[in-house]
Design a protein around this motif. Structure first.
Motif, PDB file in Angstrom:
ATOM      1  N   ALA A 142     -57.993 -47.206 -19.239  1.00  0.00           N
ATOM      2  CA  ALA A 142     -58.020 -45.936 -18.515  1.00  0.00           C
ATOM      3  C   ALA A 142     -58.706 -46.071 -17.163  1.00  0.00           C
ATOM      4  CB  ALA A 142     -58.714 -44.880 -19.357  1.00  0.00           C
ATOM      5  N   ALA A 143     -59.664 -46.998 -17.056  1.00  0.00           N
ATOM      6  CA  ALA A 143     -60.400 -47.192 -15.810  1.00  0.00           C
ATOM      7  C   ALA A 143     -59.767 -48.232 -14.895  1.00  0.00           C
ATOM      8  CB  ALA A 143     -61.841 -47.606 -16.122  1.00  0.00           C
ATOM      9  N   SER A 144     -58.664 -48.832 -15.322  1.00  0.00           N
ATOM     10  CA  SER A 144     -58.009 -49.865 -14.526  1.00  0.00           C
ATOM     11  C   SER A 144     -57.333 -49.263 -13.296  1.00  0.00           C
ATOM     12  CB  SER A 144     -56.980 -50.618 -15.379  1.00  0.00           C
ATOM     13  OG  SER A 144     -55.902 -49.765 -15.714  1.00  0.00           O
ATOM     14  N   ARG A 150     -54.925 -41.268 -12.308  1.00  0.00           N
ATOM     15  CA  ARG A 150     -54.342 -40.244 -13.167  1.00  0.00           C
ATOM     16  C   ARG A 150     -55.269 -39.803 -14.292  1.00  0.00           C
ATOM     17  NH1 ARG A 150     -48.779 -43.482 -13.637  1.00  0.00           N
ATOM     18  NH2 ARG A 150     -50.248 -45.058 -12.905  1.00  0.00           N
ATOM     19  N   LEU A 151     -56.285 -40.628 -14.566  1.00  0.00           N
ATOM     20  CA  LEU A 151     -57.158 -40.325 -15.708  1.00  0.00           C
ATOM     21  C   LEU A 151     -58.617 -40.150 -15.308  1.00  0.00           C
ATOM     22  CD1 LEU A 151     -55.632 -42.810 -18.326  1.00  0.00           C
ATOM     23  CD2 LEU A 151     -55.314 -40.326 -18.213  1.00  0.00           C
ATOM     24  N   ASP A 152     -58.871 -39.959 -14.010  1.00  0.00           N
ATOM     25  CA  ASP A 152     -60.262 -39.879 -13.572  1.00  0.00           C
ATOM     26  C   ASP A 152     -60.980 -38.641 -14.103  1.00  0.00           C
ATOM     27  OD1 ASP A 152     -58.928 -38.034 -12.039  1.00  0.00           O
ATOM     28  OD2 ASP A 152     -59.779 -38.666 -10.125  1.00  0.00           O
ATOM     29  N   SER A 153     -60.221 -37.626 -14.506  1.00  0.00           N
ATOM     30  CA  SER A 153     -60.849 -36.405 -15.021  1.00  0.00           C
ATOM     31  C   SER A 153     -60.987 -36.408 -16.543  1.00  0.00           C
ATOM     32  CB  SER A 153     -60.035 -35.176 -14.602  1.00  0.00           C
ATOM     33  OG  SER A 153     -58.742 -35.208 -15.177  1.00  0.00           O
ATOM     34  N   ARG A 209     -53.594 -38.335 -23.986  1.00  0.00           N
ATOM     35  CA  ARG A 209     -52.256 -37.753 -24.240  1.00  0.00           C
ATOM     36  C   ARG A 209     -52.116 -36.411 -23.540  1.00  0.00           C
ATOM     37  NH1 ARG A 209     -48.177 -36.421 -23.614  1.00  0.00           N
ATOM     38  NH2 ARG A 209     -46.434 -36.011 -25.017  1.00  0.00           N
ATOM     39  N   ASN A 210     -53.155 -35.599 -23.580  1.00  0.00           N
ATOM     40  CA  ASN A 210     -53.086 -34.284 -22.958  1.00  0.00           C
ATOM     41  C   ASN A 210     -53.020 -34.352 -21.438  1.00  0.00           C
ATOM     42  OD1 ASN A 210     -53.257 -33.165 -25.504  1.00  0.00           O
ATOM     43  ND2 ASN A 210     -55.439 -32.719 -25.378  1.00  0.00           N
ATOM     44  N   ALA A 211     -53.529 -35.457 -20.862  1.00  0.00           N
ATOM     45  CA  ALA A 211     -53.597 -35.568 -19.406  1.00  0.00           C
ATOM     46  C   ALA A 211     -52.348 -36.164 -18.777  1.00  0.00           C
ATOM     47  CB  ALA A 211     -54.812 -36.412 -19.013  1.00  0.00           C
ATOM     48  N   LEU A 212     -51.520 -36.828 -19.586  1.00  0.00           N
ATOM     49  CA  LEU A 212     -50.386 -37.562 -19.024  1.00  0.00           C
ATOM     50  C   LEU A 212     -49.048 -36.922 -19.382  1.00  0.00           C
ATOM     51  CD1 LEU A 212     -51.426 -41.265 -19.819  1.00  0.00           C
ATOM     52  CD2 LEU A 212     -51.575 -40.085 -17.604  1.00  0.00           C
ATOM     53  N   PRO A 213     -48.089 -36.920 -18.442  1.00  0.00           N
ATOM     54  CA  PRO A 213     -46.724 -36.525 -18.807  1.00  0.00           C
ATOM     55  C   PRO A 213     -46.125 -37.538 -19.769  1.00  0.00           C
ATOM     56  CG  PRO A 213     -46.797 -37.385 -16.564  1.00  0.00           C
ATOM     57  CD  PRO A 213     -48.223 -37.274 -17.026  1.00  0.00           C
ATOM     58  N   ASP A 214     -45.042 -37.172 -20.420  1.00  0.00           N
ATOM     59  CA  ASP A 214     -44.492 -37.974 -21.505  1.00  0.00           C
ATOM     60  C   ASP A 214     -44.204 -39.418 -21.102  1.00  0.00           C
ATOM     61  OD1 ASP A 214     -44.677 -35.805 -23.139  1.00  0.00           O
ATOM     62  OD2 ASP A 214     -42.546 -35.282 -23.051  1.00  0.00           O
ATOM     63  N   ASP A 215     -43.574 -39.634 -19.961  1.00  0.00           N
ATOM     64  CA  ASP A 215     -43.215 -41.001 -19.550  1.00  0.00           C
ATOM     65  C   ASP A 215     -44.454 -41.861 -19.341  1.00  0.00           C
ATOM     66  OD1 ASP A 215     -40.576 -40.313 -19.705  1.00  0.00           O
ATOM     67  OD2 ASP A 215     -40.256 -40.150 -17.544  1.00  0.00           O
ATOM     68  N   ASP A 216     -45.454 -41.307 -18.663  1.00  0.00           N
ATOM     69  CA  ASP A 216     -46.683 -42.064 -18.433  1.00  0.00           C
ATOM     70  C   ASP A 216     -47.415 -42.327 -19.752  1.00  0.00           C
ATOM     71  OD1 ASP A 216     -46.256 -42.186 -15.747  1.00  0.00           O
ATOM     72  OD2 ASP A 216     -47.637 -40.577 -15.220  1.00  0.00           O
ATOM     73  N   TRP A 217     -47.390 -41.337 -20.632  1.00  0.00           N
ATOM     74  CA  TRP A 217     -48.032 -41.517 -21.936  1.00  0.00           C
ATOM     75  C   TRP A 217     -47.406 -42.666 -22.703  1.00  0.00           C
ATOM     76  CZ3 TRP A 217     -51.689 -41.563 -25.215  1.00  0.00           C
ATOM     77  CH2 TRP A 217     -51.466 -41.492 -26.598  1.00  0.00           C
ATOM     78  N   GLN A 218     -46.104 -42.769 -22.693  1.00  0.00           N
ATOM     79  CA  GLN A 218     -45.438 -43.859 -23.403  1.00  0.00           C
ATOM     80  C   GLN A 218     -45.772 -45.207 -22.780  1.00  0.00           C
ATOM     81  OE1 GLN A 218     -44.079 -43.565 -26.281  1.00  0.00           O
ATOM     82  NE2 GLN A 218     -44.275 -41.324 -26.287  1.00  0.00           N
TER      83      GLN A 218
END
Length: 254
Positions: A142-144, A150-153, A209-218
């Motif tokens: 997540a920190a990469s 996209r995941l800083d929050s 999962r809640n922070a990412l749209p479906d494509d990014d989550w996959q």
């Protein structure tokens, strides 16, 4: 958003610490038993069966979990655990795998002890595996560079999200309680494709999962899956061993 079906996918493993916890509660005929963070309610039913004469109070912060509990006939309510106030007849409080999501829950526990009646039992269980490869590799990914923006929050649980048994024993004994605190590492036998990934998808990965749209989550799942396969290799018989540390405390209020 919590997914009750995903959470229940490993019900046997997730339920065992709950039963180990309540086995150490010595209350015989409590007036009110409270399940804070009742989830889909299947374990709340066990509380009602153990203490059939008690009023059972159940709540969870997730509307999806509360809906699943109500389908089981439990009169559960949507409530943030930080907002809960004990009724005067509350003799048993159970928080099973809840407080790791609550920063500063040490202050919350101390406040509950002050407001619970004499002789009440406060029982808690929290996962203590935040320094395990499953969680460390998740935080690293997540920190990469590929995911940081996209995941800083997203707030992921760190190693200090919970205390160790000695920490809970000191906290609760300083509040005047008689305390039984311990830890157990369950070496869990998992099966299926990417079972460790599937396990943490129902819990630790929920904020991602809640922070990412479906494509990014996959894509995130796929990248993490390869790392977890290396950390938790499948055995020749098709199973995967997943050590999971849990921390417990049962306190009797003075």
């Amino acid at each position: 958003m919590w997914d009750p079906q995903k959470y229940l996918a490993f019900d046997d493993h997730r339920s065992r610490p709950f039963f180990d916890l309540i086995a150490r509660i010595s209350a015989e005929a409590p007036r009110r038993v409270v399940d804070l963070g009742c989830g889909p309610g299947h374990l709340t039913l066990a509380l009602a069966q153990r203490w059939p004469s008690a009023v059972v109070e159940a709540s969870d912060s997730s509307p999806e979990m509360v809906s699943a509990a109500r389908e089981r006939g439990i009169d559960a309510t949507v409530l943030d655990v930080r907002e809960w106030q004990p009724a005067a007849d509350t003799d048993v409080v159970v928080t099973n795998a809840v407080l790791q999501w609550v920063p500063g829950h040490d202050e919350l526990l101390a406040r509950w002890v002050k407001r619970l009646p004499h002789g009440a039992c406060l029982a808690l269980q929290v996962p203590g595996n935040f320094d395990a490869p499953s969680h460390v590799r998740t935080r690293e990914l997540a920190a990469s560079d590929a995911w940081r923006d996209r995941l800083d929050s997203v707030v992921l649980r760190e190693e200090d999200a919970v205390l160790d048994p000695a920490g809970y024993a000191a906290l609760l004994s300083d509040a005047g309680c008689e305390v039984d605190a311990w830890e157990t590492t369950y070496v869990q036998r998992l099966t299926g494709e990417d079972p460790v990934l599937e396990w943490i998808t129902g819990t630790a990965l929920r904020p991602i999962r809640n922070a990412l749209p479906d494509d990014d989550w996959q894509r995130f799942r796929a990248e993490l899956a390869s790392t977890l396969r290396a950390e938790y290799p499948r055995r020749a018989d098709g199973t995967t061993w997943f050590p999971f540390r849990r921390v417990f405390a049962v306190a009797r209020v003075p």
